[in-house]
Scaffold this active site. Structure first.
Site, short mmCIF file in Angstrom:
data_model
loop_
_atom_site.label_atom_id
_atom_site.label_comp_id
_atom_site.label_asym_id
_atom_site.label_seq_id
_atom_site.Cartn_x
_atom_site.Cartn_y
_atom_site.Cartn_z
N ARG A 133 -37.88 38.40 -35.02
CA ARG A 133 -37.74 37.22 -34.14
C ARG A 133 -39.03 36.40 -34.17
NH1 ARG A 133 -39.16 37.95 -29.21
NH2 ARG A 133 -37.94 39.83 -28.88
N TYR A 140 -26.92 11.41 -29.90
CA TYR A 140 -25.97 12.48 -30.18
C TYR A 140 -25.38 13.00 -28.86
CZ TYR A 140 -24.20 16.96 -31.78
OH TYR A 140 -23.41 18.04 -32.04
N ASP A 167 -35.32 12.04 -33.52
CA ASP A 167 -34.27 12.81 -34.18
C ASP A 167 -33.95 12.11 -35.51
OD1 ASP A 167 -31.86 13.89 -35.09
OD2 ASP A 167 -31.10 14.24 -33.06
N LYS A 191 -26.80 19.31 -40.90
CA LYS A 191 -26.34 18.09 -41.56
C LYS A 191 -27.00 17.98 -42.95
CE LYS A 191 -24.55 17.97 -37.50
NZ LYS A 191 -25.13 17.22 -36.40
C1 LIG Z 1 -25.46 17.49 -35.03
C2 LIG Z 1 -26.58 16.78 -34.39
C3 LIG Z 1 -27.39 17.41 -33.44
C4 LIG Z 1 -27.12 18.83 -32.96
O1 LIG Z 1 -27.27 19.74 -33.97
P1 LIG Z 1 -26.47 21.14 -34.04
O2 LIG Z 1 -27.03 21.76 -35.26
O3 LIG Z 1 -25.01 20.82 -34.15
O4 LIG Z 1 -26.77 21.87 -32.79
C5 LIG Z 1 -28.45 16.69 -32.92
N1 LIG Z 1 -28.70 15.42 -33.30
C6 LIG Z 1 -27.92 14.79 -34.18
C7 LIG Z 1 -28.23 13.37 -34.55
C8 LIG Z 1 -26.84 15.43 -34.76
O5 LIG Z 1 -26.07 14.78 -35.63
#
Ligand SMILES: *Cc1c(COP(=O)(O)O)cnc(C)c1O
Length: 400
Positions: free
Chosen positions: A57, A109, A186, A211
């Site tokens: 961890r 998001y 982000d 993504k």
């Molecule tokens: C998908 C997404 C998240 C969250 O990510 P997860 O891996 O699904 O928890 C945060 N910000 C954006 C812009 C996203 O597309």
């Protein structure tokens, strides 16, 4: 060869993607890192580990290597991987003092909006969502404002924000009042291939690795990166203390995916540009949101903030005929699978108002441009002509 995750070595992006955090295994010579599944690591005497690791961890080789690769690609000193993008957001919010105030861009998001408003409140976090950070930020700053959250391009209307401008508003505020407000960006929608927010003044950059970075729709994971040693120490402590860590296997898979990031993102963005242009000329389309279009209101920022003025792989557009047409279109595409998520090798399509953004109250949603007739497209790396033809035939079905 090994490339350390330092900011002073300037190899090309592809070279770093392949070699950063990818040492040749010293005992076997394996070119690809072995998967290290051990949860615990031997010690020669109490508190003297034999090697670099103690307990998985806290740190493990596959996660370390992945983090080194992301740090190199984001031109950051440090990166920290978490079990999801959402866990990354949560970690940053949990690093704030009690009763902190957050200012966030409006169409973030859905899960980020949910975390700020439904989870953060339990340790006194309040949040203000603003339509335009550059214009509205200064007037919304409170004494307890500790964080500004910025998504560029925003989701799902793909509004690009000038990171350097937001950063300079916060620097001025700090100079005047002595209080530092963190800027978190982000960068999920662009990936480090198109933009490096730290270079424009962000303190921390965040990705849903799920993504583009992993890119194959088979890992849920998150990562953050920063140049600040102090932030790194705080986040590293929380990564271990909270324990929302990715598994060695997911770290390994995401690292494998990352090695082709530059090829995938360039292909997706090239196709997206052509699809967006096709959409702007189609009579069944009311409005196209795509930052790569020269007609995009923020294209000027794209030119200075994005590699080669690339618009990325995401498009959204309003279709003539309301929710029904959006539904028909998204059920009629052959190669664009109707599904949430984005950034994978396969093309996806969805209707934000009832899918990804369904949890946001209608009025708030619509004030951010998320109408019932908005369709969001994640362009994959299939052949461009096949994708355009698919969009064409689905638009025809939707306009009947
Ligand atoms: C998908 C997404 C998240 C969250 O990510 P997860 O891996 O699904 O928890 C945060 N910000 C954006 C812009 C996203 O597309």
């Amino acid at each position: 060869m090994t490339i350390e995750s330092t900011t002073n070595v300037e190899y090309g992006f592809g070279t770093k993607a392949i070699h950063a955090g990818a040492p040749i295994d010293p005992t076997t010579g394996a070119v690809i890192e072995p998967l290290s599944l051990s949860t615990t690591f031997a010690q020669s005497e109490p508190s003297k580990p034999v090697g670099l690791y103690e307990y998985s961890r806290s740190a493990n080789p596959n996660r370390d290597n992945f983090e080194a690769a992301v740090a190199a690609l984001e031109k950051a000193k440090h990166a920290i991987a978490l079990s999801s993008g959402s866990a990354t957001t949560a970690l940053i919010i949990q690093s704030l003092p009690m009763n902190s105030h957050i200012i966030s861009g409006g169409d973030v998001y859905g899960g980020t909006h949910r975390y700020f408003t439904k989870v953060g409140v339990t340790h006194g976090v309040t949040s203000t969502f603003v339509g335009n950070l550059v214009e509205d930020l200064e007037s919304k700053i409170q004494e307890n404002t500790k964080l500004v959250w910025l998504e560029t391009p925003s989701n799902p209307t793909l509004t690009v924000t000038d990171i350097a401008k937001v950063a300079s508003i916060l620097k001025n505020h700090e100079a005047k009042t002595g209080s530092k407000i963190l800027l978190a960006v982000d960068n999920t929608f662009l990936s480090p291939y198109i933009s490096n927010p730290l270079e424009h003044g962000a303190d921390v950059v965040v990705h849903s690795v799920t993504k583009y970075i992993n890119g194959h729709s088979d890992v849920v994971m998150g990562v953050l990166a920063t140049n600040s040693d102090e932030l790194h120490d705080r986040f590293r402590f929380l990564q271990n203390a909270i324990g929302s860590i990715p598994s060695p296997f997911d770290s390994w898979l995401a690292h494998r995916g990352l090695k082709t990031l530059h090829l995938r993102v360039r292909q997706a963005a090239t196709s997206a540009q052509q699809i967006a242009q096709f959409l702007t000329q189609h009579p069944a389309v009311l409005k196209v949101n795509y930052p790569g279009l020269k007609s995009d209101p923020n294209h000027e920022i794209v030119v200075k903030q994005h590699r080669d003025s690339l618009g990325g792989g995401m498009i959204s557009f309003r279709i003539n005929g309301g929710a029904k047409a959006a539904s028909t279109f998204t059920s009629s595409t052959k190669f664009f699978t109707l599904a949430e998520s984005l950034g994978g090798i396969e093309s996806l399509v969805e209707v934000p108002a009832i899918m990804t953004h369904g949890g946001i109250p209608k009025e708030e949603r619509e004030s951010n441009g998320v109408f019932d007739d908005l369709v969001r497209v994640s362009v994959g790396i299939e052949d461009t002509d096949d994708l355009i033809e698919d969009v064409r035939q689905a638009l025809e079905k939707a306009s009947k």
